[in-house]
Design an enzyme around this catalytic site. Structure first.
Site, PDB file in Angstrom:
ATOM      1  N   GLU A 158       0.832  -1.205   0.000  1.00  0.00           N
ATOM      2  CA  GLU A 158       0.000   0.000   0.000  1.00  0.00           C
ATOM      3  C   GLU A 158       0.874   1.266   0.000  1.00  0.00           C
ATOM      4  O   GLU A 158       0.607   2.225   0.721  1.00  0.00           O
ATOM      5  CB  GLU A 158      -0.945  -0.003   1.200  1.00  0.00           C
ATOM      6  CG  GLU A 158      -2.006  -1.082   1.119  1.00  0.00           C
ATOM      7  CD  GLU A 158      -3.030  -0.997   2.233  1.00  0.00           C
ATOM      8  OE1 GLU A 158      -4.225  -1.191   1.955  1.00  0.00           O
ATOM      9  OE2 GLU A 158      -2.649  -0.743   3.389  1.00  0.00           O
ATOM     10  N   GLU A 234      -6.974  -7.182  -0.874  1.00  0.00           N
ATOM     11  CA  GLU A 234      -7.508  -7.154   0.489  1.00  0.00           C
ATOM     12  C   GLU A 234      -8.987  -6.820   0.415  1.00  0.00           C
ATOM     13  O   GLU A 234      -9.360  -5.658   0.234  1.00  0.00           O
ATOM     14  CB  GLU A 234      -6.785  -6.118   1.361  1.00  0.00           C
ATOM     15  CG  GLU A 234      -5.351  -6.474   1.696  1.00  0.00           C
ATOM     16  CD  GLU A 234      -4.735  -5.480   2.687  1.00  0.00           C
ATOM     17  OE1 GLU A 234      -5.493  -4.715   3.335  1.00  0.00           O
ATOM     18  OE2 GLU A 234      -3.490  -5.459   2.805  1.00  0.00           O
TER      19      GLU A 234
END
Length: 583
Positions: A158, A234
Site C-alpha cells: 500500500e 484485500e
C-alpha cells in the site's frame, strides 16, 4: 507451460486459466501447532490459496540478530501439505495493525522519515534482511524443483497511501528478482488515483484493496491498467478493534454480497482476514485518528485480531463462514471439503489466586536494561526497547513552591510517582499532572508504549519522552532511565527468581501463581479486578489486557496449556486484582 503467470486478462496456472480464491492467515498470529487446522478451515471455506505478511521486526529484533526466520518456511511447507497456493507479502513494511508496520524499532529510530524511500542506509538494511528472508521463499516457488506453493510475491505494501518514490519501488523489485524470486510480482493499493499512481510500478501487476463497491474499484484500476487480471488483494470483510472503543462487526449478509460482487466482475480475491488470529506478546500496533490525514489521537489496537473474520480467533466457523462458503461454492470445481474436526477445548473452568507478588522496582532490578543518567529523557529507541516500558527518574530541585509538572512529547502513557506515592496518570492528550509538585521532590514516570503506529504519516514515530519533563516552564535535567523489555520475560528462570514482596493488595507489580487444568484445550483467560498489563501462561505471552475494553478476555491456544499445573504471570501496571480464571 508450467508455473504461474499473469495473462492478458487473467491468471494462468500450468497453462490453464485460474481464479485465485485466497484468504489471509498470518502464521505469526497463530500458534504453530494450529496451522494445519486453520489451513484446513480455509479449504473448507472454498479457498484455493492463502496469503501471509512477514513481520521484519519479529524476526530481526536487532541488526543481524535473526530469530526463527525459518518459521515462514515451515508455514509454506504446511500450506503445500494442505493443498493450497501461497501469496507472500514480505514488506519490508506490512501495516497489518502490527507494531511499527513490521519495521524494526532500531531502524526507524535511526532513519526516521527516510524509511520507505531510496535512502541508502535504509535500503542497506532492507537488502540484508531480504537476502536472509528470501531463502525461505525462493526454494518454495511453484514450478521449481521442490514443487512449492508460492505463486506471487508483493513489492512493498500500500505504498501509494504513504509515498511516491518510484526509484524505491523499482529497487525493491530488483532486490526480489536478484534474490531469485521468479514468480509474478505485484503491488496493492486503494482504488484512488493518488494511491495507484504513487504505489504501482510499470511492468508489475497492480491490485486494489477495498471492502465494498467492487465495480467502482475495478473501474478505477482499469483507468490506470487497461489490461491484466483484476484482483482485490484485500477484501476487508471485517475490521479491527481499538482499546476504549466499540467492538466492530460487519453483517455477514452484507459482506457476502460484497464478495459476490467481486466474483461477478470476474476477479480474483483475497479475504482479509479469512482468519485473523491474535497479537500475542504485545505486537499489536496502533493507528492515529484525525480522518484521512491520520494525524490525530493515538488509537492502540487490542490484542485480539479476530477481525470479525469468517473463522474466529478460536478457529471456529461463524455465520460469515457459512455465508461466504455459499458464495464461494458457486466457483468451486467440485464439492467443498467439510470443515476439520474442532480442536479440543478446556475440559472445565478453573480459577486461582495469584498470591505471589513482586513490586515493579524488583522486576526492573532483575530484568531491566542497565540504568544510566541522561541530560534529557532518552526515547525507547535510544534505550533499545521495542515493546514494554521505561522508568524515568528525576529530581525537582528545591526549595520551591508547588508548580505544574508536565511532559512534552509523551508517548504513550505514564504512571507518575512523587516521593514514592502515586500522583496520577499522564497521556499524550493530558500531559499535565493534576496536582502541582513542590521541590525538593523525587519523581518517577513509568512510561508504557501502547503500540507503534502502523499506518500513515506518523509511522515510525519514537516512543517514550521525546520532548522533556517540565516544572512550570523549566526543563528538568539529569534523567535516569531504565527499560523493561517484554522479551526479558522469555527467560523463565530469571522471572521465577524475582524476590516476592508479600501480598499485592491491588498494587502494580508482578503477580505469580498457577492454574490446575484438567482437560487442556483452547480457553479464554479472564482477569477480574486487574487494570492493564501483560499475561504469560507457561512462559507464553498472551498479550496485553486492559479493563477499558472492548476485549474482556485473552485467547489461550490449547497447545499452551498442559494437564495439571500451569504457571501464570501477570505484569500489572496500575491496579491489580486477586484471581485469574480460565473458561
Amino acid at each position: 507451460m508450467d508455473g504461474f503467470r499473469v495473462g492478458a486478462d487473467g491468471f494462468e496456472l500450468d497453462g490453464r486459466p485460474v481464479r485465485l480464491l485466497s484468504g489471509a492467515l498470518h502464521y505469526f498470529r497463530v500458534h504453530e501447532e494450529q496451522w494445519g487446522h486453520r489451513l484446513a478451515m480455509l479449504r473448507a471455506l472454498g479457498l484455493n490459496c492463502v496469503e501471509t505478511y512477514v513481520p521484519w521486526n519479529l524476526h530481526e529484533p536487532g541488526p543481524g540478530d535473526y530469530r526463527d526466520v525459518e518459521a515462514l518456511g515451515r508455514f509454506l511447507d504446511a500450506v503445500r501439505e494442505a493443498g493450497l497456493w501461497a501469496i507472500v507479502r514480505p514488506g519490508p513494511y506490512i501495516c497489518a495493525e502490527w507494531e511499527n508496520g513490521g519495521l524494526p524499532h532500531w531502524l526507524t529510530g535511526v532513519v526516521g522519515a527516510r524509511a520507505r524511500t531510496r535512502d541508502e542506509e535504509y535500503l542497506g538494511h532492507v537488502g540484508r534482511w531480504f537476502r536472509r528472508l528470501l531463502r525461505e521463499v525462493v526454494p518454495r516457488q511453484h514450478g521449481g524443483p521442490g514443487g512449492g506453493p508460492v505463486i506471487m510475491v508483493q513489492v512493498e505494501n500500500e505504498y501509494g497511501s504513504y509515498g511516491s518514490d518510484r526509484v524505491y519501488l523499482a529497487h525493491l523489485a530488483d532486490l526480489l528478482r536478484a534474490a531469485g524470486v521468479r514468480v509474478p510480482l505485484f503491488t496493492s493499493d486503494g482504488p484512488e488515483d493518488h494511491m495507484l499512481s504513487g504505489g504501482s510500478l510499470p511492468g508489475v501487476l497492480a491490485t486494489v484493496n477495498f471492502g465494498s463497491g467492487a465495480r467502482a474499484a475495478f473501474a478505477k484500476l482499469r483507468e490506470h491498467r487497461p489490461s491484466g487480471p483484476l484482483m482485490c488483494m484485500e477484501f476487508w470483510c471485517g475490521w479491527f478493534d481499538h482499546w476504549g472503543a466499540e467492538h466492530v462487526v460487519r453483517d455477514a449478509g452484507d459482506a457476502a454480497a460484497a464478495l459476490a460482487e467481486i466474483l461477478e466482475c470476474g476477479a480474483s480475491v483475497n479475504l482479509y482476514m479469512a482468519h485473523g488470529g491474535t497479537n500475542f506478546a504485545g505486537w499489536a500496533g496502533a493507528n492515529r485518528g484525525g480522518g484521512a490525514l491520520h494525524d490525530g489521537a493515538l488509537e492502540p489496537d487490542v490484542t485480539s485480531y479476530d477481525y470479525d473474520a469468517p473463522i474466529d480467533e478460536h478457529g471456529r466457523p461463524t455465520a460469515k463462514f457459512e455465508a461466504f462458503r455459499d458464495v464461494l461454492a458457486r466457483y468451486a470445481p467440485g464439492p467443498l471439503p467439510e470443515p476439520p474436526a474442532p480442536l479440543p477445548v478446556l475440559g472445565a473452568p478453573v480459577s486461582a489466586a495469584l498470591a505471589d507478588w513482586a513490586p515493579l522496582d524488583a522486576v526492573l532490578d532483575r530484568l531491566g536494561t542497565p540504568e544510566a543518567e541522561h541530560a534529557v529523557p532518552p526515547t525507547f529507541e535510544e534505550l533499545d526497547v521495542d515493546r514494554g516500558l521505561v522508568r524515568y527518574a528525576l529530581t525537582v530541585p528545591g526549595p520551591r513552591g508547588p508548580c505544574p509538572l508536565s511532559v512534552r512529547g509523551l508517548r504513550d502513557r505514564a504512571v507518575v510517582y512523587v516521593d514514592g506515592e502515586r500522583a496520577g496518570v499522564l497521556t499524550e492528550d493530558e500531559p499535565v499532572l493534576g496536582v502541582p509538585v513542590a521541590g525538593h521532590a523525587r519523581v518517577e514516570l513509568w512510561v508504557e508504549s501502547l503500540g507503534r503506529v502502523n499506518y500513515g504519516p506518523r509511522l515510525g514515530e519514537p516512543k517514550g519522552i521525546e520532548g522533556g519533563v517540565l516544572h512550570e516552564r523549566q526543563y528538568l535535567h539529569g534523567v535516569r532511565a531504565r527499560g523493561l523489555r517484554l522479551d526479558a520475560f522469555d527467560v523463565a528462570p530469571a522471572v521465577r527468581e524475582i524476590p516476592g514482596g508479600g501480598q499485592g493488595r491491588g498494587r502494580p507489580g508482578l503477580y505469580r501463581g498457577a492454574l490446575s487444568v484438567r482437560g487442556a484445550g483452547d480457553a479464554a483467560l479472564e482477569l477480574p479486578g486487574f487494570t492493564r498489563g501483560f499475561v504469560w501462561v507457561n512462559g507464553f505471552n498472551l498479550g496485553r489486557y486492559w479493563s477499558v475494553g472492548p476485549q474482556r478476555s485473552l485467547y489461550v491456544p490449547g497447545p499452551v496449556l498442559r494437564e495439571g499445573e500451569n504457571e501464570v504471570w501477570v505484569l500489572e501496571l496500575e491496579e491489580g486484582g486477586e484471581r485469574v480464571a480460565l473458561r
